[in-house]
Each structure stands twice: as structure tokens, then as C-alpha cells.
Design an enzyme around this catalytic site. Structure first.
Site, PDB file in Angstrom:
ATOM      1  N   HIS A  19     -34.390  10.505  11.063  1.00  0.00           N
ATOM      2  CA  HIS A  19     -34.052  11.130  12.337  1.00  0.00           C
ATOM      3  C   HIS A  19     -34.494  12.588  12.357  1.00  0.00           C
ATOM      4  CE1 HIS A  19     -29.785  12.985  11.431  1.00  0.00           C
ATOM      5  NE2 HIS A  19     -30.664  13.318  10.538  1.00  0.00           N
ATOM      6  N   CYS A  60     -32.057  19.344   9.340  1.00  0.00           N
ATOM      7  CA  CYS A  60     -32.123  18.161  10.202  1.00  0.00           C
ATOM      8  C   CYS A  60     -33.041  18.391  11.394  1.00  0.00           C
ATOM      9  CB  CYS A  60     -30.721  17.737  10.652  1.00  0.00           C
ATOM     10  SG  CYS A  60     -29.892  16.711   9.410  1.00  0.00           S
ATOM     11  N   HIS A  71     -36.875  13.258   8.667  1.00  0.00           N
ATOM     12  CA  HIS A  71     -36.345  13.153   7.304  1.00  0.00           C
ATOM     13  C   HIS A  71     -35.386  11.973   7.317  1.00  0.00           C
ATOM     14  CE1 HIS A  71     -33.243  15.285   9.479  1.00  0.00           C
ATOM     15  NE2 HIS A  71     -32.387  14.768   8.617  1.00  0.00           N
ATOM     16  N   HIS A  94     -31.929   9.584   5.706  1.00  0.00           N
ATOM     17  CA  HIS A  94     -30.624   9.560   5.040  1.00  0.00           C
ATOM     18  C   HIS A  94     -30.341   8.130   4.590  1.00  0.00           C
ATOM     19  CE1 HIS A  94     -29.451  13.614   6.209  1.00  0.00           C
ATOM     20  NE2 HIS A  94     -29.856  13.351   7.434  1.00  0.00           N
ATOM     21  N   ASP A 127     -31.687  -0.119  10.015  1.00  0.00           N
ATOM     22  CA  ASP A 127     -32.295   0.019   8.694  1.00  0.00           C
ATOM     23  C   ASP A 127     -33.813   0.225   8.797  1.00  0.00           C
ATOM     24  OD1 ASP A 127     -32.122   0.117   5.905  1.00  0.00           O
ATOM     25  OD2 ASP A 127     -32.744  -1.981   5.748  1.00  0.00           O
ATOM     26  N   HIS A 128     -34.296   1.243   8.098  1.00  0.00           N
ATOM     27  CA  HIS A 128     -35.713   1.614   8.099  1.00  0.00           C
ATOM     28  C   HIS A 128     -36.245   1.916   9.494  1.00  0.00           C
ATOM     29  CE1 HIS A 128     -35.231   0.268   4.034  1.00  0.00           C
ATOM     30  NE2 HIS A 128     -36.398   0.789   3.733  1.00  0.00           N
ATOM     31  N   GLU A 179     -23.138  10.022   5.828  1.00  0.00           N
ATOM     32  CA  GLU A 179     -24.547  10.412   5.952  1.00  0.00           C
ATOM     33  C   GLU A 179     -25.084  10.965   4.634  1.00  0.00           C
ATOM     34  OE1 GLU A 179     -26.566  12.481   9.589  1.00  0.00           O
ATOM     35  OE2 GLU A 179     -26.153  14.043   8.128  1.00  0.00           O
TER      36      GLU A 179
HETATM   37 NI    NI Z   1     -30.329  14.675   8.991  1.00  0.00          NI
END
Ligand code: NI
Length: 139
Positions: free
Chosen positions: A14, A33, A39, A41, A79-80, A127
Site C-alpha cells: 500500500h 507509508c 511498500h 506489510h 493477499d499479494h 500491521e
Molecule cells: Ni504502511
């Protein structure tokens, strides 16, 4: 009343960014972020349901079925993925923060859990090792 928790995981990318703001302000507010090239998580989702154990099965909800509901309605979609672009239940105008995600995940899960005769009680979305959001379904 008994509470049962199932844990599922997903990994996703995200970026937190407000287009009306300058680059400097985005970095100031969102820190790492706000990285323009995304990037990721490794998220961990705790789903707690409540109810009374069934007299024959002893289940509030079949935990295997609960896992399948969570995967089918939420984690397989997340996911992914790129949380800003890819997920049908995340509006593109909304920042994909842990706080917003936990509300959207609740909305996805609740009808399926009610259909199984249990109630959704609590969600926790982790997270990072140091940040998580919790939600009990209140406004
Ligand atoms: Ni982030």
C-alpha cells in the site's frame, strides 16, 4: 456466551497519500507509508466470534468453515494485492490504513458469520510488530 478466535494472514502492498497535499506534507504526515513506489506489510487478522456452543457439535461455528469464510471473503482478495488499487471492497478514495481496513473487513465478514448462526464480536488487524487496530463494529 463463548468467544472463539480464528487467525488468518495476508501480505499486501500500500501507500498512504493525499493527492491535494505537497510531497513534503505527505512525508511529514505518513512517513515511510508515503513511499511513492509502495511498500508491503505482513498482516495478521484475528477474527473473534461469539455464541453458545451447539448441544451436539459443541461449536459456536465450525472453525474450518470460519477460516474458509475469512479466506473467501477477505484474505484471498487482500493477499499479494495492492490495497490502493486491487481490492473490490476498498474504495479508492479511502486511505488503506489499518483502521480503515478493519472496518471494511468487518463489513465483508459480518453477514457470512451471521448466516452460520454466530455473531462477529471483535477484529484485530496487526500491521507491524508495534501497530494494530481493533474493532467491535461500533460506528
Ligand atoms: Ni504502511
Amino acid at each position: 456466551m463463548v468467544y472463539l478466535t480464528r487467525i488468518e494472514r495476508f501480505n499486501a502492498a500500500h501507500k498512504l497519500w493525499v493527492t491535494e497535499w505537497s510531497d513534503e506534507k505527505n512525508v511529514e504526515i505518513f512517513g515511510k507509508c508515503s513511499n511513492k513506489n509502495w511498500h508491503g506489510h505482513n498482516y495478521k487478522l484475528y477474527v473473534t466470534v461469539k455464541g453458545k456452543p451447539h448441544p451436539l457439535t459443541g461449536f459456536i461455528i465450525d472453525a474450518k468453515k470460519l477460516g474458509k469464510i475469512i479466506r473467501d471473503t477477505v484474505t484471498d482478495k487482500l493477499d499479494h494485492s495492492n490495497l490502493n488499487l486491487d481490492v473490490d471492497f476498498i474504495p479508492q478514495h479511502l486511505q488503506p490504513t489499518t483502521e480503515n481496513l478493519v472496518i471494511l473487513i468487518w463489513q465483508q465478514l459480518e453477514p457470512h458469520i451471521l448466516a452460520e448462526g454466530a455473531q462477529l464480536h471483535y477484529l484485530k488487524l496487526v500491521e507491524t510488530e508495534t501497530i494494530y487496530a481493533e474493532y467491535y463494529g461500533e460506528a
